[in-house]
Design a protein around this motif. Structure first.
Motif, PDB file in Angstrom:
ATOM      1  N   UNK A  54     -25.194 -39.486  57.528  1.00  0.00           N
ATOM      2  CA  UNK A  54     -25.411 -39.604  58.965  1.00  0.00           C
ATOM      3  C   UNK A  54     -26.234 -38.443  59.507  1.00  0.00           C
ATOM      4  N   UNK A  55     -26.244 -37.337  58.788  1.00  0.00           N
ATOM      5  CA  UNK A  55     -26.893 -36.114  59.261  1.00  0.00           C
ATOM      6  C   UNK A  55     -27.109 -35.194  58.069  1.00  0.00           C
ATOM      7  N   UNK A  56     -27.738 -34.057  58.312  1.00  0.00           N
ATOM      8  CA  UNK A  56     -27.884 -33.033  57.288  1.00  0.00           C
ATOM      9  C   UNK A  56     -26.493 -32.613  56.822  1.00  0.00           C
ATOM     10  N   UNK A  57     -26.264 -32.694  55.511  1.00  0.00           N
ATOM     11  CA  UNK A  57     -24.924 -32.469  54.972  1.00  0.00           C
ATOM     12  C   UNK A  57     -25.009 -31.623  53.718  1.00  0.00           C
ATOM     13  N   UNK A  58     -24.049 -30.695  53.563  1.00  0.00           N
ATOM     14  CA  UNK A  58     -23.949 -29.859  52.372  1.00  0.00           C
ATOM     15  C   UNK A  58     -22.525 -29.949  51.836  1.00  0.00           C
ATOM     16  N   UNK A  59     -22.245 -29.212  50.747  1.00  0.00           N
ATOM     17  CA  UNK A  59     -20.888 -29.151  50.211  1.00  0.00           C
ATOM     18  C   UNK A  59     -20.443 -27.696  50.143  1.00  0.00           C
ATOM     19  N   UNK A  60     -19.121 -27.495  50.072  1.00  0.00           N
ATOM     20  CA  UNK A  60     -18.618 -26.130  49.949  1.00  0.00           C
ATOM     21  C   UNK A  60     -18.510 -25.744  48.473  1.00  0.00           C
ATOM     22  N   UNK A  61     -18.003 -24.545  48.230  1.00  0.00           N
ATOM     23  CA  UNK A  61     -18.017 -23.977  46.881  1.00  0.00           C
ATOM     24  C   UNK A  61     -17.025 -24.630  45.930  1.00  0.00           C
ATOM     25  N   UNK A  62     -16.194 -25.539  46.421  1.00  0.00           N
ATOM     26  CA  UNK A  62     -15.239 -26.225  45.560  1.00  0.00           C
ATOM     27  C   UNK A  62     -15.759 -27.568  45.061  1.00  0.00           C
ATOM     28  N   UNK A  63     -17.024 -27.869  45.366  1.00  0.00           N
ATOM     29  CA  UNK A  63     -17.618 -29.156  44.996  1.00  0.00           C
ATOM     30  C   UNK A  63     -18.914 -28.905  44.228  1.00  0.00           C
ATOM     31  N   UNK A  64     -19.112 -29.653  43.149  1.00  0.00           N
ATOM     32  CA  UNK A  64     -20.347 -29.593  42.367  1.00  0.00           C
ATOM     33  C   UNK A  64     -21.212 -30.798  42.688  1.00  0.00           C
TER      34      UNK A  64
END
Length: 361
Positions: free
Chosen positions: A220-230
């Motif tokens: 839906x938008x610009x999205x990233x992941x945190x350090x617990x996700x590869x």
């Protein structure tokens, strides 16, 4: 665990919807004892003040919320059905090495598979992963990927910022954006970290969560992941839909790549990069991609509708109780979202605002 018993099913339904709403959650949070760990004692539980509008209004609101829940549940069933089509086709072609023309009849696939006889499995030969069709390869994930990386440690915001996914967002092979949080990109750069359609997300820490995987089929938008996700992204030499399905089938093995003590288990990136995969000819990969792309697009549309309905359900009761929205307007709002034809996906999802699943360039 606390148990509450009500005088009637009608009152129980109302209390349930209220306690699920934001006002209800706020009420419970205000009574939590946090001396050592969060808990709600029996005395405070008994004093919870649930607002009780007149019976007619309560029944109308419960009917709206009940219809929304039924539609959300249907969306989950639709997702499982669509996912089963992609997995059945993958298993037939790439695990059982069946004929490529054997496509599930209910799948919205191309009539012309477009395969030459040279790609049909004709003879099995030995490999390090067991017998595979002649001409197929075994390659490490690192050679097939353009990106294998963990996310960042976010600088969290309550509102604004960038959408950041965490391990709670990855369940049942789907990305659940409702559990996402917000990151302040001015505090920590996100350059080069934006997710793309058909990226695969892998939970990377903790026993019980490590190894869970989910493909990104809508954004839906610009999205990233945190350090617990590869994040794993397919390289140019492999079809992204083939790669993500190959890893979905190896979910249990990915879980076993974790290292460390209980509670501190981490996914070892180098072991993940070294995971060996059976790789068919590119022509067969592309045929799988062409046949399953309409299914992945349907999954993305269905997820968008379920996301919209869930947001409506979670915010509707508070607006009704505050008087911001009356029952007739709430009905109109619900009908505008759920209106559709006889297919499982509502017509309102035929043009989702999110980025649809499409082959990357």
């Amino acid at each position: 665990i606390g148990v509450m018993r009500f005088k009637s099913l009608e009152i129980r339904a109302w209390a349930r919807y209220f306690l699920m709403s934001q006002p209800g959650k706020n009420m419970i949070a205000s009574r939590l004892n946090t001396t050592v760990q969060k808990f709600l004692n029996l005395r405070d539980l008994k004093t919870l003040g649930v607002p009780m509008p007149d019976r007619r209004r309560r029944l109308s609101i419960c009917r709206i919320l009940g219809e929304l829940e039924a539609r959300i549940e249907l969306g989950g069933e639709v997702h499982q059905t669509l996912e089963s089509l992609t997995t059945a086709l993958f298993k037939n072609w790439f695990i059982d090495f069946g004929p490529v023309s054997d496509i599930p009849q209910e799948a919205p696939v191309h009539k012309d598979v477009g395969m030459s006889s040279t790609t049909l499995p004709t003879q099995l030969v030995d490999s390090e992963l067991g017998e595979i069709p002649r001409g197929w390869k075994v390659q490490p994930l690192k050679e097939l990927s353009s990106l294998i990386t963990r996310g960042i440690s976010p600088a969290y915001l309550e509102t604004g910022g960038v959408c950041v996914l965490n391990q709670r967002c990855i369940r049942d092979h789907r990305v659940q954006f409702g559990s996402s949080r917000r990151h302040d990109a001015s505090k920590r750069s996100i350059e080069g970290r934006a997710l793309k359609i058909f990226d695969l997300l892998i939970n990377s820490t903790g026993v019980g969560t490590l190894g869970r995987v989910a493909p990104v089929v809508r954004l839906d938008e610009l999205t990233i992941v945190d350090s617990h996700v590869t994040v794993v992204r397919a390289g140019n030499q492999i079809n992204p839909m083939f790669l993500l399905m190959a890893l979905l089938f190896r979910e249990r093995e990915i879980e076993l790549l974790g290292e460390g003590t209980t509670g501190q288990t981490e996914l070892n990136r180098f072991r993940l990069e070294g995971m060996r995969l059976i790789v068919p000819p590119r022509e067969l990969q592309e045929s799988y991609g062409r046949n399953t792309l309409p299914i992945f697009q349907r999954i993305a549309q269905n997820e968008q509708v379920v996301h919209s309905l869930t947001g409506l359900r979670d915010g509707l009761l508070a607006r009704l109780l505050s008087g911001e929205l009356n029952v007739p307007k709430a009905m109109m709002l619900m009908e505008s979202i759920v209106e559709g034809d006889n297919s499982p996906t509502p017509r309102s999802a035929s043009r989702p605002r999110s980025t649809p699943a499409r082959p990357p360039r």
